[in-house]
Design a protein around this motif. Sequence first.
Motif, short mmCIF file in Angstrom:
data_model
loop_
_atom_site.label_atom_id
_atom_site.label_comp_id
_atom_site.label_asym_id
_atom_site.label_seq_id
_atom_site.Cartn_x
_atom_site.Cartn_y
_atom_site.Cartn_z
N GLU A 167 39.38 32.13 29.27
CA GLU A 167 40.32 32.48 28.26
C GLU A 167 41.18 31.32 27.97
O GLU A 167 41.81 30.69 28.88
N THR A 168 41.39 31.13 26.66
CA THR A 168 42.18 29.88 26.24
C THR A 168 43.72 30.39 25.91
O THR A 168 44.67 29.26 26.15
N GLU A 169 44.01 31.44 25.61
CA GLU A 169 45.55 31.80 25.63
C GLU A 169 46.10 31.83 26.97
O GLU A 169 45.50 31.95 28.09
N HIS A 170 47.40 31.65 27.07
CA HIS A 170 48.22 31.69 28.07
C HIS A 170 48.29 33.17 28.51
O HIS A 170 48.90 33.97 27.91
N PRO A 171 47.87 33.48 29.85
CA PRO A 171 47.79 34.79 30.30
C PRO A 171 49.52 35.36 30.57
O PRO A 171 50.36 34.16 30.61
N GLU A 172 49.70 36.45 30.87
CA GLU A 172 51.09 36.93 31.06
C GLU A 172 51.50 36.33 32.60
O GLU A 172 50.60 36.02 33.36
N PRO A 173 52.69 36.44 32.74
CA PRO A 173 53.34 35.64 33.98
C PRO A 173 52.60 36.27 35.22
O PRO A 173 52.84 37.75 35.09
N GLY A 174 51.91 35.71 36.10
CA GLY A 174 51.55 36.33 37.16
C GLY A 174 50.28 36.77 37.17
O GLY A 174 49.35 37.27 38.11
N ARG A 175 49.38 36.60 36.32
CA ARG A 175 48.18 36.96 35.95
C ARG A 175 47.14 35.79 35.78
O ARG A 175 47.45 34.99 34.68
N PRO A 176 45.95 35.65 36.47
CA PRO A 176 45.20 34.40 36.17
C PRO A 176 44.59 34.44 35.01
O PRO A 176 44.47 35.73 34.24
N ARG A 177 44.03 33.56 34.27
CA ARG A 177 43.33 33.28 33.18
C ARG A 177 41.77 34.23 33.38
O ARG A 177 41.39 34.40 34.54
N ARG A 178 41.55 34.92 32.37
CA ARG A 178 40.25 35.59 32.55
C ARG A 178 39.13 34.99 32.09
O ARG A 178 39.24 33.90 31.17
N ARG A 179 37.86 35.23 32.69
CA ARG A 179 36.50 34.60 32.27
C ARG A 179 35.96 35.76 31.63
O ARG A 179 35.66 36.89 32.06
N PHE A 180 35.51 35.56 30.14
CA PHE A 180 35.07 36.57 29.42
C PHE A 180 33.34 36.22 29.22
O PHE A 180 32.83 35.02 29.30
N TYR A 181 32.76 37.31 29.41
CA TYR A 181 31.01 37.34 29.43
C TYR A 181 30.64 37.97 28.10
O TYR A 181 31.36 38.88 27.78
N ARG A 182 29.43 37.56 27.67
CA ARG A 182 28.78 38.34 26.91
C ARG A 182 27.15 37.99 27.06
O ARG A 182 26.88 36.94 27.73
N LEU A 183 26.42 39.09 26.62
CA LEU A 183 24.89 38.65 27.01
C LEU A 183 24.38 37.89 26.10
O LEU A 183 24.86 37.63 24.71
N SER A 184 23.74 36.97 26.51
CA SER A 184 22.88 35.88 25.46
C SER A 184 21.65 36.67 25.05
O SER A 184 21.53 37.97 25.09
N ALA A 185 20.99 36.04 23.93
CA ALA A 185 19.82 36.70 23.32
C ALA A 185 19.04 37.21 24.31
O ALA A 185 18.28 38.20 24.38
N GLN A 186 18.69 36.23 25.40
CA GLN A 186 17.60 36.67 26.44
C GLN A 186 18.08 38.02 27.32
O GLN A 186 17.33 38.70 27.57
N GLY A 187 19.53 37.95 27.53
CA GLY A 187 19.98 38.93 28.17
C GLY A 187 20.09 40.11 27.60
O GLY A 187 19.72 41.29 28.05
N GLN A 188 20.28 40.27 26.28
CA GLN A 188 20.24 41.45 25.46
C GLN A 188 18.75 42.19 25.59
O GLN A 188 18.57 43.24 25.91
N THR A 189 17.68 41.39 25.51
CA THR A 189 16.33 41.73 25.25
C THR A 189 15.98 42.38 26.70
O THR A 189 15.63 43.43 26.90
#
Length: 102
Positions: free
Chosen positions: A45-67
């Motif tokens: 996550e590039t935005e600043h999270p709310e105070p007291g919350r760590p940054r989030r890691r976002f995931y998405r399927l790759s083309a291979q992962g979708q298949t």
Amino acid sequence: MEAFLASFDELHGFSVARASGRPTGSVYPILARMEQAGWLESRWETEHPEPGRPRRRFYRLSAQGQTESRRVVQERRGRLPSAQTTTRPRPALGFIWRWVHA
């Protein structure tokens, strides 16, 4: 895998844990293995999270992962007795399906 297939957007790890009903202690290692295998892509996550919350890691399927995820989910559904009696596949994570299609 079903959480990613049902979503058209990125998901953060906690949302995957919540959707799957699994504890984060088992979800995050699975996400790491899926990323190592090339099935997932991630970003911090590039935005600043709310105070007291760590940054989030976002995931998405790759083309291979979708298949591969579709193949695995279809294979597993084929082994379930209820899947043989339905005419259309239904997501195991129905609330995500409803949320995405609302």
